[in-house]
Design a protein around this motif. Structure first.
Motif, PDB file in Angstrom:
ATOM      1  N   ASP A   1      -4.226  -1.254  -2.558  1.00 52.87           N
ATOM      2  CA  ASP A   1      -4.437  -0.004  -3.289  1.00 52.87           C
ATOM      3  C   ASP A   1      -3.895  -0.153  -4.712  1.00 52.87           C
ATOM      4  OD1 ASP A   1      -1.739  -0.012  -2.908  1.00 52.87           O
ATOM      5  OD2 ASP A   1      -1.648   1.833  -1.743  1.00 52.87           O
ATOM      6  N   LYS A   2      -3.437   0.939  -5.311  1.00 50.57           N
ATOM      7  CA  LYS A   2      -2.988   0.915  -6.702  1.00 50.57           C
ATOM      8  C   LYS A   2      -1.482   0.682  -6.842  1.00 50.57           C
ATOM      9  CE  LYS A   2      -6.649   4.125  -8.138  1.00 50.57           C
ATOM     10  NZ  LYS A   2      -6.938   5.452  -8.743  1.00 50.57           N
ATOM     11  N   THR A   3      -0.865   0.143  -5.806  1.00 54.53           N
ATOM     12  CA  THR A   3       0.583  -0.050  -5.828  1.00 54.53           C
ATOM     13  C   THR A   3       1.036  -0.867  -7.039  1.00 54.53           C
ATOM     14  OG1 THR A   3       0.836   0.152  -3.423  1.00 54.53           O
ATOM     15  CG2 THR A   3       2.526  -1.091  -4.593  1.00 54.53           C
ATOM     16  N   ILE A  33       0.728   0.941 -10.380  1.00 54.81           N
ATOM     17  CA  ILE A  33       1.789   1.939 -10.544  1.00 54.81           C
ATOM     18  C   ILE A  33       3.102   1.259 -10.909  1.00 54.81           C
ATOM     19  CG2 ILE A  33       3.165   3.676  -9.334  1.00 54.81           C
ATOM     20  CD1 ILE A  33       0.666   4.316  -7.666  1.00 54.81           C
ATOM     21  N   ASN A  55       0.830  -1.216   0.000  1.00 59.06           N
ATOM     22  CA  ASN A  55       0.000   0.000   0.000  1.00 59.06           C
ATOM     23  C   ASN A  55       0.860   1.259   0.000  1.00 59.06           C
ATOM     24  OD1 ASN A  55      -2.204  -1.708   0.099  1.00 59.06           O
ATOM     25  ND2 ASN A  55      -2.602  -1.403   2.270  1.00 59.06           N
ATOM     26  N   GLU A  72       1.111   3.483  -2.694  1.00 60.16           N
ATOM     27  CA  GLU A  72       0.797   4.313  -3.853  1.00 60.16           C
ATOM     28  C   GLU A  72       1.136   5.790  -3.623  1.00 60.16           C
ATOM     29  OE1 GLU A  72      -3.345   4.143  -4.768  1.00 60.16           O
ATOM     30  OE2 GLU A  72      -3.997   5.021  -2.868  1.00 60.16           O
ATOM     31  N   ASP A 126       5.557  -6.196  -4.787  1.00 59.00           N
ATOM     32  CA  ASP A 126       4.235  -5.867  -4.256  1.00 59.00           C
ATOM     33  C   ASP A 126       3.756  -7.004  -3.357  1.00 59.00           C
ATOM     34  OD1 ASP A 126       1.729  -4.741  -3.821  1.00 59.00           O
ATOM     35  OD2 ASP A 126       0.868  -5.777  -5.541  1.00 59.00           O
TER      36      ASP A 126
END
Length: 330
Positions: free
Chosen positions: A58-60, A63, A18, A20, A53
């Protein structure tokens, strides 16, 4: 005596959960650093930033995937599910091992000073297989965190665990050291204790730790306590020995108490003693529960180890071939 080494392929291994909020700035700074070092011929152009990761919510990963496509220095590994910081870090190091000459592990939050990466590499070129990043001071920590952290390191030393004072997971390891690390198969990972056991030539790089750039700490008090207990129970059986000694001490005191009660009875001394009896029962009951808890913690560790479940599973590894990446010229 120094060891002659060629310009190394360096991997920066960065576990992410997490993250991002901080990844854009982290990537910007690290790519600039990598670009500078490649231009200065300090590291090989095959060097990479490897993000891991750890099952982020989230959007980790989105990205990381975007950067892996667009930036020549960025690779990504996605674990199948969340396995915790130490397992994610190990996954990254084991992924990098056959691809690099040395790897530096660090956090994504920019608290570790990236300006000393050059000094890590210099130590490696001088023949060191392990280089520990050690904090000069803990001024950025709260009084509670500073006191408990320093107390933890001292307590580990008392228990006989070889840990580097004020060192977290900011370190360089050569491929030979990584291969040595791969031989340690325990499921309950505490890398700060395992790495010193590997041996080989080592040295230290001192740096000042900064505040987290963005996002929230991934080590709140509960996790810090759990991590500390994992380190203690994974590397020392002294708590079990302390329990044995405590049992012997209580047994001896109980014998004296029995003799005192017997003499009092024979002398006709009548003492109500209700408070003392109740207090003793509560004390002994509490000690028994504490001892059972410590023993249970070790049994739980044994249970995890004997099952031999995999420490991590890699779902995706984004790694472009060298010819597919074009070095950034600016």
């Amino acid at each position: 005596m120094t060891t002659e080494r060629n310009i190394p392929v360096l991997y920066l291994v960065i576990p992410c959960y997490n993250e991002e909020a901080v990844l854009p700035e982290t990537t910007k700074r690290l790519t600039e650093k990598m670009h500078t070092m490649i231009r200065a011929e300090q590291v090989d152009p095959e060097s990479r930033i490897l993000y891991v990761d750890d099952g982020s919510k989230d959007k980790t990963w989105a990205i990381i995937s975007e950067y892996a496509e667009a930036i020549p220095y960025v690779d990504g590994v996605k674990l199948a599910h969340n396995r915790g910081h130490q397992n994610a870090l190990l996954a990254g190091l084991m992924t990098a091992m056959p691809l690099c000459d040395c790897a530096i592990s660090m956090d994504a939050d920019l608290q570790d000073d990236i300006n000393v990466i050059d000094r890590f590499v210099e130590k490696y070129m001088e023949g060191c297989d392990v280089v520990y990043g050690v904090r000069n001071k803990r001024e950025t920590d709260t009084f509670f965190k500073r006191t408990t952290a320093e107390g933890f390191y001292k307590f580990m030393k008392i228990l006989g665990v070889d840990v580097v004072f004020n060192h977290a997971d900011y370190r360089l390891m050569s491929r030979r050291a990584l291969e040595g690390l791969s031989e340690y198969k325990e499921v309950n990972l505490f890398l700060r204790g395992i790495v010193p056991l590997i041996g080989f030539k080592s040295d230290y790089v001192y740096y000042d730790r900064a505040e987290r750039f963005a996002g929230e700490s991934k080590y709140p008090l509960k996790k810090m306590i759990s991590f500390a207990l994992d380190g203690i129970t994974s590397f020392s059986v002294k708590p079990l020995k302390l329990i044995s000694n405590l049992g012997i001490l209580i047994s001896v005191l109980s014998i004296f108490g029995l003799l005192y009660a017997l003499i009092s009875h024979l002398c006709g001394v009548t003492v109500a003693g209700w408070t003392a009896i109740v207090a003793s029962i509560w004390l002994l009951g509490g000690l028994q529960m504490l001892c059972l808890g410590v023993v249970g913690g070790y049994i739980g560790k044994i249970y995890s180890e004997v099952k031999r479940r995999p420490r991590f599973l890699i779902e995706t590894h984004l790694k472009a071939e060298p010819e597919e990446k074009v070095l950034d010229e600016h």
